[in-house]
Design a protein around this motif. Sequence first.
Motif, PDB file in Angstrom:
ATOM      1  N   SER A   1      57.703  42.561  10.868  1.00  0.00           N
ATOM      2  CA  SER A   1      56.485  41.891  11.340  1.00  0.00           C
ATOM      3  C   SER A   1      56.015  40.912  10.280  1.00  0.00           C
ATOM      4  CB  SER A   1      55.370  42.914  11.614  1.00  0.00           C
ATOM      5  OG  SER A   1      54.951  43.507  10.398  1.00  0.00           O
TER       6      SER A   1
ATOM      7  N   ASP B   1      60.709  44.065  16.347  1.00  0.00           N
ATOM      8  CA  ASP B   1      59.749  43.181  15.695  1.00  0.00           C
ATOM      9  C   ASP B   1      58.413  43.247  16.420  1.00  0.00           C
ATOM     10  OD1 ASP B   1      59.320  40.899  13.706  1.00  0.00           O
ATOM     11  OD2 ASP B   1      58.754  39.919  15.584  1.00  0.00           O
ATOM     12  N   TYR B   2      57.316  43.256  15.663  1.00  0.00           N
ATOM     13  CA  TYR B   2      56.003  43.196  16.309  1.00  0.00           C
ATOM     14  C   TYR B   2      55.162  42.080  15.713  1.00  0.00           C
ATOM     15  CZ  TYR B   2      53.873  45.898  12.409  1.00  0.00           C
ATOM     16  OH  TYR B   2      53.422  46.329  11.181  1.00  0.00           O
ATOM     17  N   TYR B   3      54.196  41.615  16.498  1.00  0.00           N
ATOM     18  CA  TYR B   3      53.362  40.480  16.119  1.00  0.00           C
ATOM     19  C   TYR B   3      51.900  40.914  16.151  1.00  0.00           C
ATOM     20  CZ  TYR B   3      50.767  36.098  16.818  1.00  0.00           C
ATOM     21  OH  TYR B   3      49.864  35.077  16.717  1.00  0.00           O
TER      22      TYR B   3
ATOM     23  N   GLN C   1      54.745  51.034  18.998  1.00  0.00           N
ATOM     24  CA  GLN C   1      55.928  50.300  18.583  1.00  0.00           C
ATOM     25  C   GLN C   1      56.956  51.236  17.958  1.00  0.00           C
ATOM     26  OE1 GLN C   1      57.437  46.400  17.865  1.00  0.00           O
ATOM     27  NE2 GLN C   1      58.265  48.241  18.781  1.00  0.00           N
TER      28      GLN C   1
ATOM     29  N   ASP D   1      59.012  34.275  20.913  1.00  0.00           N
ATOM     30  CA  ASP D   1      58.756  34.440  19.471  1.00  0.00           C
ATOM     31  C   ASP D   1      57.683  33.452  19.040  1.00  0.00           C
ATOM     32  OD1 ASP D   1      60.673  36.370  19.371  1.00  0.00           O
ATOM     33  OD2 ASP D   1      62.250  35.054  18.609  1.00  0.00           O
TER      34      ASP D   1
ATOM     35  N   THR E   1      54.444  43.858  20.876  1.00  0.00           N
ATOM     36  CA  THR E   1      55.502  44.710  20.349  1.00  0.00           C
ATOM     37  C   THR E   1      56.788  44.554  21.157  1.00  0.00           C
ATOM     38  OG1 THR E   1      54.572  46.522  21.676  1.00  0.00           O
ATOM     39  CG2 THR E   1      53.944  46.439  19.367  1.00  0.00           C
ATOM     40  N   GLU E   2      57.899  44.881  20.502  1.00  0.00           N
ATOM     41  CA  GLU E   2      59.217  44.718  21.113  1.00  0.00           C
ATOM     42  C   GLU E   2      59.740  46.069  21.585  1.00  0.00           C
ATOM     43  OE1 GLU E   2      63.469  42.533  19.990  1.00  0.00           O
ATOM     44  OE2 GLU E   2      61.935  42.838  18.450  1.00  0.00           O
TER      45      GLU E   2
ATOM     46  N   HIS F   1      58.371  39.930  23.202  1.00  0.00           N
ATOM     47  CA  HIS F   1      57.302  40.796  22.705  1.00  0.00           C
ATOM     48  C   HIS F   1      56.313  41.085  23.826  1.00  0.00           C
ATOM     49  CE1 HIS F   1      58.978  39.151  19.011  1.00  0.00           C
ATOM     50  NE2 HIS F   1      58.293  40.020  18.300  1.00  0.00           N
TER      51      HIS F   1
END
Length: 364
Positions: free
Chosen positions: A256, A278-280, A157, A364, A290-291, A298
């Motif tokens: 995140s 942004d990551y999740y 990321q 999202d 990940t973005e 993502h």
Amino acid sequence: MDTCLKNIYNLSPIFLQNALLSGFSLFLDRERYGGEYQSYRELLQKNEWSSEEDLTAYQENQLQKLIKHAYDTVPYYKKIFQERKLVPNDIRKITDLQKLPVLTKKDIKGNFNELLSSSFKLGRLKKGHTSGTTGSPLEICYDPSIIFITYAALDRQYQWANASLRRFGDKIAVLRGNVIVPLKRKNPPFWRQNFIHNQLLLSSFHLSKDNLPFYFDKIRQFSPKILDGYPSTLFVLAKYLHNRGEKYPMHAVISSSETLYDFQREMIEDSFQCKMFDYYALAERVVFATECEKHQGHHLCSEYGITEIVDQDNQPVTAGSEGRMIGTSLQNFGMPLIRYVTDDRTAIKPIKCACGRSLPLIED
């Protein structure tokens, strides 16, 4: 940090707290960047541009290993297979997972010991906890492999943001939920430094109208390339700049741990004059997304786990349709979580990202 080290840290002067944080990061580096980390990093780099077919082949090959391991060493799954008259060869494709029941938080709490693999000594497993923000907290265990691939995915990321998270890398200002200064503290400094990772750790618990000028004085002095934190905390900083009619250009902002809303992204990107990445991720270690630089959603880390989106009856939904997220970790053999029901809802995007990567996109 354990309780003893925390007590020493809390009683130490600021210069020693900085040294303790830096030294502790060296200790953490061994479990994050040692062992299999490099092989996972190479795997993610190789697979980043793989075809959908190759990514699926990797997942199904890893799934077959996980299923056999769970059948042979995890009492909970041995029982499930026997009850359903299944054997490991019955679960070879991703679609075959639907032959197995979902795994809920209640199931984990009620069968904790039975979900542990007998091939691992309990002392070798790490323990993690969910925050409990959408329900009661949950404890889970995982083996070292999942830590290595988690940090390989996080490093990817940062690479997509053209930045480095590693030792002596880019300067990073961090605003997260760690208590790094006493909560009762009324005056600055509200920050500490990790010299090994070139990080300025800023307390998220002391952000107030009166304290914000001190934060920006320190940020300007430190001159970070990256700002990393929770969306809500980053938004507080961005709104402060916005209300003053100021900008503070950054290379990138990484967020995140919370849903990033459009109004937050808009103000943060405007105030810091850069793009957000942004990551999740979940404490249960079943999903990592990940973005990339195209910011079209993502990307699921296919090597990390298998993600299913299902309806209220746990039946798969079509691409583009919202549903419950279910995750199967492909790397945690210490406490395999197969078809684990998360508290989140999303959809698999029915498009391929403009970046050209075949890693699936989620909303999202």
